[in-house]
Design a protein around this motif. Structure first.
Motif, short mmCIF file in Angstrom:
data_model
loop_
_atom_site.label_atom_id
_atom_site.label_comp_id
_atom_site.label_asym_id
_atom_site.label_seq_id
_atom_site.Cartn_x
_atom_site.Cartn_y
_atom_site.Cartn_z
N VAL A 1 62.11 -40.78 66.38
CA VAL A 1 63.20 -41.54 66.54
C VAL A 1 64.25 -40.67 66.92
O VAL A 1 64.76 -39.62 66.45
CB VAL A 1 63.45 -42.34 65.46
N VAL A 2 64.91 -40.78 68.26
CA VAL A 2 65.72 -39.96 68.88
C VAL A 2 67.15 -40.92 68.82
O VAL A 2 67.29 -42.08 69.62
CB VAL A 2 65.60 -39.82 70.10
N ASN B 1 69.20 -35.85 65.95
CA ASN B 1 70.43 -36.21 66.67
C ASN B 1 70.81 -34.70 67.28
O ASN B 1 70.32 -33.67 67.25
CB ASN B 1 71.18 -36.37 65.45
N ILE B 2 71.82 -35.42 68.27
CA ILE B 2 72.50 -34.20 68.93
C ILE B 2 74.07 -34.60 68.63
O ILE B 2 74.44 -35.63 68.76
CB ILE B 2 72.30 -34.36 70.54
N CYS C 1 77.05 -27.66 71.25
CA CYS C 1 76.21 -28.84 70.81
C CYS C 1 75.24 -28.30 70.09
O CYS C 1 74.62 -27.09 70.21
CB CYS C 1 76.10 -29.56 71.86
N SER C 2 74.58 -29.22 69.27
CA SER C 2 73.62 -29.02 68.18
C SER C 2 72.53 -30.18 68.19
O SER C 2 72.93 -31.12 68.02
CB SER C 2 74.12 -28.67 66.73
N VAL C 3 71.44 -29.60 68.18
CA VAL C 3 70.25 -30.79 67.98
C VAL C 3 69.74 -30.48 66.55
O VAL C 3 69.24 -29.21 66.23
CB VAL C 3 69.17 -30.53 69.04
N HIS C 4 69.63 -31.36 65.65
CA HIS C 4 69.41 -31.37 64.32
C HIS C 4 68.49 -32.44 63.90
O HIS C 4 68.38 -33.35 64.33
CB HIS C 4 70.62 -31.09 63.32
N PHE C 5 67.56 -32.08 62.97
CA PHE C 5 66.93 -33.32 62.16
C PHE C 5 67.97 -33.94 61.39
O PHE C 5 68.92 -33.29 60.81
CB PHE C 5 65.87 -32.58 61.11
N VAL C 6 67.73 -35.30 61.33
CA VAL C 6 68.72 -35.98 60.55
C VAL C 6 68.21 -36.00 59.00
O VAL C 6 67.09 -36.31 58.62
CB VAL C 6 68.77 -37.36 61.17
#
Length: 215
Positions: free
Chosen positions: A86-87, A109-110, A137-142
């Motif tokens: 899920v993005v 999430n970004i 910016c950062s992409v991370h697991f929620v």
């Protein structure tokens, strides 16, 4: 080529990160967007999805008595597509703990900052006002901590002398459109996973910053 990795994308607005994901599909990318769901019926991202032939759904919070009721309905809708991932692509709602736990390790999430700096809103202005030399910016697991989950990937953007808010925001946004599809592709290929100690790439734990890209 790996088996297809099914995605559901959640949006609230214009959907530029959604468009970047759509544009990244194909070219032996195993990711496949099954549906785009918005909490706003007027979100332009829904039109982007329809133009790409992707199914769209709208689920509005006002139709539910409380946040938990909305989260439960959203989860049931998502599960109807049996997604592997899920993005969150500009989804402007805080999701409750039960929802986040339900998709543990399958929810990305970004965020427009170099986390853990500047969680929440108005990140570009805060970076400028602090006199920072770089932003990004950062992409991370929620996880249940707002903007606090394990980092997968960050793009570091130098702040230019005398740079204004609008220009900085645009430059960071350009990097979002590069790193989010990359992180999603890594997940779809089985390379990116959430392990017991945090994000892992190719079976190796990533540093606390995630994989860093500097421009």
């Amino acid at each position: 080529m790996p088996d297809a990795c099914d995605l559901v994308v959640l949006i609230s607005g214009a959907g530029s990160n959604l468009q970047a994901l759509i544009d990244s599909l194909g070219n032996r990318n195993p990711a496949r967007i099954r549906a785009v769901i918005s909490n706003r019926a007027d979100a332009y991202g829904l039109q982007r999805a329809r133009q790409a032939g992707i199914e769209t759904r709208v689920l509005q919070p006002r139709d539910y008595p409380d946040r938990d009721g909305f989260d439960d309905a959203l989860a049931d809708l998502i599960d109807g597509y049996s997604p592997d991932l899920v993005v969150l692509a500009g989804f402007m709602r805080i999701l409750g703990p039960a929802f986040v736990r339900r998709y543990n390790g399958r929810l990305l999430n970004i965020h427009p900052s170099l986390l853990p700096k500047y969680k929440g809103l108005d990140t570009h202005r805060r970076a400028l006002e602090a006199g920072d030399s770089e932003h990004g910016c950062s992409v991370h697991f929620v996880t249940e901590e707002l903007d606090g989950g394990p980092l997968a990937l960050q793009a570091v953007v130098p702040i230019l002398a005398g740079e204004g808010l609008e220009n900085l925001a645009q430059r960071v946004h350009e990097q979002e459109h590069l790193i989010y599809p990359l992180a999603v592709r890594w997940f779809a290929e089985g390379r990116l996973r959430l392990g017991a100690q945090g994000a892992m790439l190719d079976g190796t734990p990533l540093p606390a910053t995630g994989q860093l890209i500097r421009i």
